[in-house]
Write a protein that holds these residues in place. Structure first.
Motif, PDB file in Angstrom:
ATOM      1  N   ILE A 182     -13.172  11.745   3.674  1.00  0.00           N
ATOM      2  CA  ILE A 182     -11.559  11.660   3.901  1.00  0.00           C
ATOM      3  C   ILE A 182     -11.154  11.610   5.172  1.00  0.00           C
ATOM      4  O   ILE A 182     -11.793  12.111   5.994  1.00  0.00           O
ATOM      5  CB  ILE A 182     -10.960  13.000   3.156  1.00  0.00           C
ATOM      6  CG1 ILE A 182     -11.398  13.141   1.834  1.00  0.00           C
ATOM      7  CG2 ILE A 182      -9.557  12.966   3.468  1.00  0.00           C
ATOM      8  CD1 ILE A 182     -11.125  14.479   1.158  1.00  0.00           C
ATOM      9  N   GLU A 183     -10.163  10.506   5.411  1.00  0.00           N
ATOM     10  CA  GLU A 183      -9.604  10.490   6.860  1.00  0.00           C
ATOM     11  C   GLU A 183      -8.618  11.335   7.068  1.00  0.00           C
ATOM     12  O   GLU A 183      -7.521  11.218   6.542  1.00  0.00           O
ATOM     13  CB  GLU A 183      -9.367   8.927   7.269  1.00  0.00           C
ATOM     14  CG  GLU A 183     -10.597   8.098   7.373  1.00  0.00           C
ATOM     15  CD  GLU A 183     -10.168   6.736   7.929  1.00  0.00           C
ATOM     16  OE1 GLU A 183      -9.269   6.514   8.568  1.00  0.00           O
ATOM     17  OE2 GLU A 183     -11.238   5.901   7.652  1.00  0.00           O
ATOM     18  N   ARG A 208     -10.520  -5.772  -1.899  1.00  0.00           N
ATOM     19  CA  ARG A 208     -10.449  -5.525  -0.275  1.00  0.00           C
ATOM     20  C   ARG A 208     -10.167  -4.189  -0.135  1.00  0.00           C
ATOM     21  O   ARG A 208      -9.696  -3.203  -1.167  1.00  0.00           O
ATOM     22  CB  ARG A 208      -9.316  -6.338   0.332  1.00  0.00           C
ATOM     23  CG  ARG A 208      -7.714  -5.741  -0.263  1.00  0.00           C
ATOM     24  CD  ARG A 208      -6.878  -6.720   0.380  1.00  0.00           C
ATOM     25  NE  ARG A 208      -5.477  -6.073   0.092  1.00  0.00           N
ATOM     26  CZ  ARG A 208      -4.797  -5.850  -0.875  1.00  0.00           C
ATOM     27  NH1 ARG A 208      -5.353  -6.678  -2.118  1.00  0.00           N
ATOM     28  NH2 ARG A 208      -3.634  -5.676  -1.153  1.00  0.00           N
ATOM     29  N   THR A 209     -10.547  -3.516   1.233  1.00  0.00           N
ATOM     30  CA  THR A 209     -10.492  -2.048   1.324  1.00  0.00           C
ATOM     31  C   THR A 209      -9.058  -1.775   1.972  1.00  0.00           C
ATOM     32  O   THR A 209      -8.278  -2.381   2.713  1.00  0.00           O
ATOM     33  CB  THR A 209     -11.376  -1.807   2.564  1.00  0.00           C
ATOM     34  OG1 THR A 209     -12.699  -2.125   2.305  1.00  0.00           O
ATOM     35  CG2 THR A 209     -11.430  -0.452   2.756  1.00  0.00           C
ATOM     36  N   VAL A 210      -8.564  -0.933   1.331  1.00  0.00           N
ATOM     37  CA  VAL A 210      -7.093  -0.222   1.554  1.00  0.00           C
ATOM     38  C   VAL A 210      -7.314   1.348   1.603  1.00  0.00           C
ATOM     39  O   VAL A 210      -8.489   1.896   1.633  1.00  0.00           O
ATOM     40  CB  VAL A 210      -6.137  -0.657   0.462  1.00  0.00           C
ATOM     41  CG1 VAL A 210      -5.991  -2.042   0.510  1.00  0.00           C
ATOM     42  CG2 VAL A 210      -6.382  -0.052  -0.964  1.00  0.00           C
ATOM     43  N   TYR A 211      -6.178   1.853   1.885  1.00  0.00           N
ATOM     44  CA  TYR A 211      -6.339   3.345   1.989  1.00  0.00           C
ATOM     45  C   TYR A 211      -5.252   3.680   0.717  1.00  0.00           C
ATOM     46  O   TYR A 211      -4.247   3.438   0.631  1.00  0.00           O
ATOM     47  CB  TYR A 211      -5.476   3.943   3.161  1.00  0.00           C
ATOM     48  CG  TYR A 211      -6.394   3.843   4.356  1.00  0.00           C
ATOM     49  CD1 TYR A 211      -7.688   4.320   4.393  1.00  0.00           C
ATOM     50  CD2 TYR A 211      -5.726   3.203   5.595  1.00  0.00           C
ATOM     51  CE1 TYR A 211      -8.511   4.336   5.379  1.00  0.00           C
ATOM     52  CE2 TYR A 211      -6.643   3.244   6.896  1.00  0.00           C
ATOM     53  CZ  TYR A 211      -7.886   3.905   6.779  1.00  0.00           C
ATOM     54  OH  TYR A 211      -8.703   3.710   7.830  1.00  0.00           O
ATOM     55  N   LEU A 212      -5.773   5.052   0.137  1.00  0.00           N
ATOM     56  CA  LEU A 212      -4.947   5.633  -0.734  1.00  0.00           C
ATOM     57  C   LEU A 212      -4.375   6.662   0.412  1.00  0.00           C
ATOM     58  O   LEU A 212      -5.113   7.267   1.114  1.00  0.00           O
ATOM     59  CB  LEU A 212      -5.885   6.344  -2.000  1.00  0.00           C
ATOM     60  CG  LEU A 212      -6.474   5.385  -2.774  1.00  0.00           C
ATOM     61  CD1 LEU A 212      -7.255   6.384  -3.961  1.00  0.00           C
ATOM     62  CD2 LEU A 212      -5.468   4.696  -3.718  1.00  0.00           C
ATOM     63  N   LEU A 257      -4.816  -1.115   5.597  1.00  0.00           N
ATOM     64  CA  LEU A 257      -5.526  -0.401   6.707  1.00  0.00           C
ATOM     65  C   LEU A 257      -4.883  -0.639   7.967  1.00  0.00           C
ATOM     66  O   LEU A 257      -4.675   0.526   8.799  1.00  0.00           O
ATOM     67  CB  LEU A 257      -6.829  -1.044   6.912  1.00  0.00           C
ATOM     68  CG  LEU A 257      -8.061  -1.088   5.925  1.00  0.00           C
ATOM     69  CD1 LEU A 257      -9.331  -1.500   6.109  1.00  0.00           C
ATOM     70  CD2 LEU A 257      -8.313   0.246   5.454  1.00  0.00           C
ATOM     71  N   ASP A 258      -3.767  -1.671   8.126  1.00  0.00           N
ATOM     72  CA  ASP A 258      -3.350  -1.723   9.467  1.00  0.00           C
ATOM     73  C   ASP A 258      -1.710  -1.346   9.363  1.00  0.00           C
ATOM     74  O   ASP A 258      -1.027  -1.474  10.426  1.00  0.00           O
ATOM     75  CB  ASP A 258      -3.460  -3.216   9.974  1.00  0.00           C
ATOM     76  CG  ASP A 258      -2.711  -4.264   8.977  1.00  0.00           C
ATOM     77  OD1 ASP A 258      -2.506  -3.883   8.041  1.00  0.00           O
ATOM     78  OD2 ASP A 258      -2.651  -5.633   9.552  1.00  0.00           O
ATOM     79  N   THR A 259      -1.381  -1.179   8.356  1.00  0.00           N
ATOM     80  CA  THR A 259       0.050  -0.372   8.127  1.00  0.00           C
ATOM     81  C   THR A 259       0.496   0.779   8.324  1.00  0.00           C
ATOM     82  O   THR A 259       1.567   1.194   8.791  1.00  0.00           O
ATOM     83  CB  THR A 259       0.747  -1.028   6.933  1.00  0.00           C
ATOM     84  OG1 THR A 259       0.233  -0.292   5.837  1.00  0.00           O
ATOM     85  CG2 THR A 259       0.533  -2.682   6.766  1.00  0.00           C
ATOM     86  N   GLY A 260      -0.439   1.682   8.152  1.00  0.00           N
ATOM     87  CA  GLY A 260      -0.476   3.254   8.176  1.00  0.00           C
ATOM     88  C   GLY A 260       0.806   3.426   7.330  1.00  0.00           C
ATOM     89  O   GLY A 260       1.188   2.906   6.470  1.00  0.00           O
ATOM     90  N   PHE A 261       1.151   4.769   7.605  1.00  0.00           N
ATOM     91  CA  PHE A 261       2.187   5.572   6.833  1.00  0.00           C
ATOM     92  C   PHE A 261       3.429   4.797   6.280  1.00  0.00           C
ATOM     93  O   PHE A 261       3.860   4.737   5.209  1.00  0.00           O
ATOM     94  CB  PHE A 261       2.393   6.868   7.254  1.00  0.00           C
ATOM     95  CG  PHE A 261       3.210   7.650   6.665  1.00  0.00           C
ATOM     96  CD1 PHE A 261       2.692   8.408   5.470  1.00  0.00           C
ATOM     97  CD2 PHE A 261       4.723   7.797   6.602  1.00  0.00           C
ATOM     98  CE1 PHE A 261       3.434   9.296   4.558  1.00  0.00           C
ATOM     99  CE2 PHE A 261       5.170   8.562   5.752  1.00  0.00           C
ATOM    100  CZ  PHE A 261       4.773   9.276   4.813  1.00  0.00           C
TER     101      PHE A 261
END
Length: 135
Positions: free
Chosen positions: A76-77, A94-98, A113-117
């Motif tokens: 977990i990041e 593709r890799t994304v973040y939950l 990954l590059d858009t943040g919150f």
């Protein structure tokens, strides 16, 4: 790299909630101490009181790191110590973040990954995120 499915990430939410309930007061106090130390530095003060505050600040930061480390070991990041985390996930190959934030009862958002919150989007179809073998 570990990838989480939505169900798998949601199973971790109670642990996240407990962890951040414990850590958040430490984070607040560390921020207060940081401001106090900055003000003292601006006044050119360097005395025993300042050193005591610096030691308290360092101890709090170490407590926070120690408490958050197991989350990082799980893959977990931790984005902010007051309760913002991301989980690597696969969406359409593709890799994304939950994305989860303290106070939320479930993982209900994701972002690139590059858009943040700021780029969070509501999870419309949890099944679209490829679960790992642990899910």
């Amino acid at each position: 790299m570990r990838y989480f499915g939505v169900d798998e990430a949601n199973r971790v939410v109670p642990l996240l909630t407990r962890t951040f309930e414990k850590v958040r007061p430490w984070v607040s106090r560390a921020q207060e101490l940081s401001k106090e130390l900055e003000a003292l530095k601006g006044q050119g003060k360097r005395d025993a009181f300042t050193e005591t505050l610096q030691e308290q600040h360092a101890r709090l930061l170490e407590q926070i790191r120690t408490e958050l480390h197991p989350l990082q070991e799980m893959g977990i990041e931790v984005k902010t110590a007051d309760g913002l985390v991301d989980f690597h996930a696969l969406l359409g190959g593709r890799t994304v973040y939950l994305c989860w934030r303290y106070g939320e009862t479930a993982v209900g958002h994701w972002h690139e990954l590059d858009t943040g919150f700021a780029g969070r989007q509501r999870i419309e179809d949890p099944e679209a995120f490829t679960p790992t073998y642990l899910s």
